[in-house]
Design an enzyme around this catalytic site. Structure first.
Site, mmCIF file in Angstrom:
data_model
loop_
_atom_site.group_PDB
_atom_site.id
_atom_site.type_symbol
_atom_site.label_atom_id
_atom_site.label_comp_id
_atom_site.label_asym_id
_atom_site.label_seq_id
_atom_site.Cartn_x
_atom_site.Cartn_y
_atom_site.Cartn_z
ATOM 1 N N ASN A 239 0.858 -1.191 0.000
ATOM 2 C CA ASN A 239 0.000 0.000 0.000
ATOM 3 C C ASN A 239 0.896 1.244 0.000
ATOM 4 O O ASN A 239 1.738 1.408 0.891
ATOM 5 C CB ASN A 239 -0.898 -0.048 1.247
ATOM 6 C CG ASN A 239 -1.834 1.141 1.332
ATOM 7 O OD1 ASN A 239 -1.429 2.269 1.076
ATOM 8 N ND2 ASN A 239 -3.071 0.898 1.699
ATOM 9 N N HIS B 223 0.955 6.220 1.933
ATOM 10 C CA HIS B 223 1.693 7.171 2.765
ATOM 11 C C HIS B 223 2.901 7.785 2.075
ATOM 12 O O HIS B 223 3.511 8.708 2.611
ATOM 13 C CB HIS B 223 2.002 6.546 4.124
ATOM 14 C CG HIS B 223 0.721 6.267 4.853
ATOM 15 N ND1 HIS B 223 -0.183 7.266 5.150
ATOM 16 C CD2 HIS B 223 0.129 5.104 5.250
ATOM 17 C CE1 HIS B 223 -1.252 6.738 5.739
ATOM 18 N NE2 HIS B 223 -1.091 5.433 5.797
ATOM 19 N N HIS C 180 -5.679 3.652 -1.551
ATOM 20 C CA HIS C 180 -7.000 4.014 -1.019
ATOM 21 C C HIS C 180 -7.291 5.461 -1.405
ATOM 22 O O HIS C 180 -6.637 6.379 -0.915
ATOM 23 C CB HIS C 180 -6.966 3.844 0.512
ATOM 24 C CG HIS C 180 -8.263 4.119 1.206
ATOM 25 N ND1 HIS C 180 -8.402 3.984 2.563
ATOM 26 C CD2 HIS C 180 -9.465 4.520 0.756
ATOM 27 C CE1 HIS C 180 -9.652 4.289 2.920
ATOM 28 N NE2 HIS C 180 -10.306 4.625 1.822
ATOM 29 N N ARG D 164 -9.323 8.185 -0.669
ATOM 30 C CA ARG D 164 -10.278 8.589 0.373
ATOM 31 C C ARG D 164 -11.153 9.721 -0.130
ATOM 32 O O ARG D 164 -10.763 10.478 -1.022
ATOM 33 C CB ARG D 164 -9.526 9.019 1.641
ATOM 34 C CG ARG D 164 -8.807 7.862 2.326
ATOM 35 C CD ARG D 164 -8.289 8.291 3.689
ATOM 36 N NE ARG D 164 -9.378 8.417 4.636
ATOM 37 C CZ ARG D 164 -9.615 7.585 5.654
ATOM 38 N NH1 ARG D 164 -8.814 6.542 5.857
ATOM 39 N NH2 ARG D 164 -10.619 7.776 6.465
ATOM 40 N N ARG E 67 -6.949 12.836 1.203
ATOM 41 C CA ARG E 67 -5.856 13.269 2.078
ATOM 42 C C ARG E 67 -4.504 12.699 1.646
ATOM 43 O O ARG E 67 -3.475 13.225 2.005
ATOM 44 C CB ARG E 67 -6.151 12.906 3.528
ATOM 45 C CG ARG E 67 -6.059 11.430 3.822
ATOM 46 C CD ARG E 67 -6.246 11.138 5.284
ATOM 47 N NE ARG E 67 -7.617 11.404 5.703
ATOM 48 C CZ ARG E 67 -8.161 10.864 6.785
ATOM 49 N NH1 ARG E 67 -7.436 10.082 7.568
ATOM 50 N NH2 ARG E 67 -9.411 11.100 7.112
ATOM 51 N N GLU F 157 -8.781 0.589 -3.057
ATOM 52 C CA GLU F 157 -9.607 0.632 -1.843
ATOM 53 C C GLU F 157 -10.508 1.851 -1.893
ATOM 54 O O GLU F 157 -10.040 2.960 -2.199
ATOM 55 C CB GLU F 157 -8.717 0.747 -0.605
ATOM 56 C CG GLU F 157 -7.968 -0.507 -0.275
ATOM 57 C CD GLU F 157 -7.154 -0.329 0.993
ATOM 58 O OE1 GLU F 157 -7.219 0.740 1.634
ATOM 59 O OE2 GLU F 157 -6.429 -1.256 1.334
ATOM 60 N N THR G 285 -8.391 3.569 8.675
ATOM 61 C CA THR G 285 -9.601 2.749 8.630
ATOM 62 C C THR G 285 -9.689 1.954 9.928
ATOM 63 O O THR G 285 -8.960 0.993 10.121
ATOM 64 C CB THR G 285 -9.533 1.804 7.409
ATOM 65 O OG1 THR G 285 -9.151 2.588 6.282
ATOM 66 C CG2 THR G 285 -10.866 1.153 7.150
ATOM 67 N N GLU H 99 -11.218 -9.339 3.169
ATOM 68 C CA GLU H 99 -9.946 -8.984 3.800
ATOM 69 C C GLU H 99 -10.217 -8.804 5.278
ATOM 70 O O GLU H 99 -11.067 -7.992 5.682
ATOM 71 C CB GLU H 99 -9.363 -7.701 3.193
ATOM 72 C CG GLU H 99 -8.036 -7.340 3.862
ATOM 73 C CD GLU H 99 -7.177 -6.382 3.072
ATOM 74 O OE1 GLU H 99 -7.277 -6.366 1.832
ATOM 75 O OE2 GLU H 99 -6.396 -5.650 3.706
ATOM 76 N N HIS I 252 -3.760 -4.526 7.762
ATOM 77 C CA HIS I 252 -3.871 -3.335 8.616
ATOM 78 C C HIS I 252 -2.956 -3.466 9.822
ATOM 79 O O HIS I 252 -3.114 -4.370 10.630
ATOM 80 C CB HIS I 252 -5.298 -3.023 9.081
ATOM 81 C CG HIS I 252 -5.485 -1.542 9.308
ATOM 82 N ND1 HIS I 252 -5.008 -0.907 10.413
ATOM 83 C CD2 HIS I 252 -6.020 -0.579 8.523
ATOM 84 C CE1 HIS I 252 -5.268 0.392 10.318
ATOM 85 N NE2 HIS I 252 -5.877 0.613 9.175
HETATM 86 N N1 PXP Z 1 -5.939 -3.223 4.102
HETATM 87 C C1 PXP Z 1 -6.919 -2.279 4.130
HETATM 88 C C2 PXP Z 1 -8.288 -2.677 3.688
HETATM 89 C C3 PXP Z 1 -6.641 -0.962 4.534
HETATM 90 O O1 PXP Z 1 -7.622 -0.047 4.565
HETATM 91 C C4 PXP Z 1 -5.318 -0.623 4.878
HETATM 92 C C5 PXP Z 1 -4.996 0.774 5.262
HETATM 93 O O2 PXP Z 1 -5.283 1.635 4.228
HETATM 94 C C6 PXP Z 1 -4.336 -1.619 4.815
HETATM 95 C C7 PXP Z 1 -4.686 -2.918 4.438
HETATM 96 C C8 PXP Z 1 -2.915 -1.338 5.133
HETATM 97 O O3 PXP Z 1 -2.781 -0.973 6.465
HETATM 98 P P1 PXP Z 1 -1.396 -0.439 6.982
HETATM 99 O O4 PXP Z 1 -1.114 0.827 6.239
HETATM 100 O O5 PXP Z 1 -1.627 -0.217 8.435
HETATM 101 O O6 PXP Z 1 -0.368 -1.487 6.699
#
Ligand code: PXP
Length: 250
Positions: free
Chosen positions: A13, A16, A49, A51, A55, A76, A107, A157, A200
């Site tokens: 992901n 960030h 994602h 949003r 952001r 996402e 999330t 998930e 997550h």
């Molecule tokens: N899976 C989903 C569905 C999420 O919403 C997120 C965060 O955007 C992640 C995985 C990844 O989480 P993390 O950034 O904490 O590794």
């Protein structure tokens, strides 16, 4: 469908990277460049994602990812009309439906599928018809797994945030309870014919017990990998996560 013997996929992901870019409002660092690097470093997919408040990831980032990626994009999004239109325009490989509240930092929980079954069944139908694999981000709760199955999702998930928080805060009994629930719901989802993903909050310290579940097909990991890349670089951070996942699976 992926079976127990399939390779455990790592979705990276890149949200960030966009968070850091947006801190200065310019174009650097570019999440697309990070996505290509992640791909070269062994990511099996890229997750982003979009949003509602934009952001981190922007509409232009999604468009760019669709153009440049060789690996699948896991898009996402919240279950809103605006996001559905965007997904139907791009037709990403996968769409993961997540709950979203404007004010939350991340999330925070899974989707309440059981309470919104009718609406969500109608919401995901056109996405499936457009060829996207639909995944539903839920807590490890039997009611939610059953509801996700009933609405026609192909993938669930499971939210690993509670397990990771309990570990980080030294609440080890709770962590072990969370892990047990995650294991049971992974097995249960798989027995219904769902492909099971998890994610997550996962870190080097928490990934192995989850990666060891033979029925888990994919982990989606973002914040920790992007954070760790400050210290060791993006490719080595991904390689280490991959190594731990493979070790857990072996
Ligand atoms: N899976 C989903 C569905 C999420 O919403 C997120 C965060 O955007 C992640 C995985 C990844 O989480 P993390 O950034 O904490 O590794």
């Amino acid at each position: 469908m992926t079976t127990e013997t399939g390779k455990l996929r790592l979705g990276v992901n890149i949200d960030h990277v966009a968070t850091v870019r947006n801190a200065r409002g310019g174009a650097y660092p570019d999440p697309l460049r990070a996505a290509k690097l992640a791909e070269e470093a062994g990511a099996d997919g890229i997750t982003a994602h979009l949003r509602e408040d934009r952001r981190h990831i922007s509409d232009a980032d999604i468009e760019g990812l669709m153009d440049v990626l060789s690996v699948p994009l896991n898009f996402e999004m919240a279950a809103t009309d605006e996001m559905q239109k965007i997904a139907l325009r791009h037709k990403p490989h996968a769409v993961c439906i997540v709950p979203e509240k404007r004010e939350e930092r991340t999330t925070e929980g899974g989707l309440e599928v059981a309470r919104e079954e009718n609406r969500l069944a109608h919401f995901i139908a056109p996405l499936r018809e457009a060829g996207s694999r639909v995944s539903i981000f839920i807590a490890a709760d039997m009611r939610q797994v059953e509801a996700a199955h009933r609405i026609g999702a192909e993938v669930i998930e499971l939210h690993t945030g509670g397990y990771c928080d309990a570990h980080a805060e030294g609440r080890f009994d709770e962590r072990d309870d969370e892990l047990k629930r995650l294991r049971e719901m992974t097995e249960f989802g798989h027995s219904l014919g769902l492909e099971v993903h998890a994610g997550h909050g996962l870190t080097y310290d928490t990934v192995k017990p989850i990666a060891a579940f033979p029925e888990v097909a994919e982990l989606n990991i973002g914040h920790f990998i992007i954070g760790e890349s400050i210290f060791r670089g993006l490719a080595p951070s991904i390689a280490e996560m991959r190594r731990l996942m493979d070790e857990a699976r072996a």
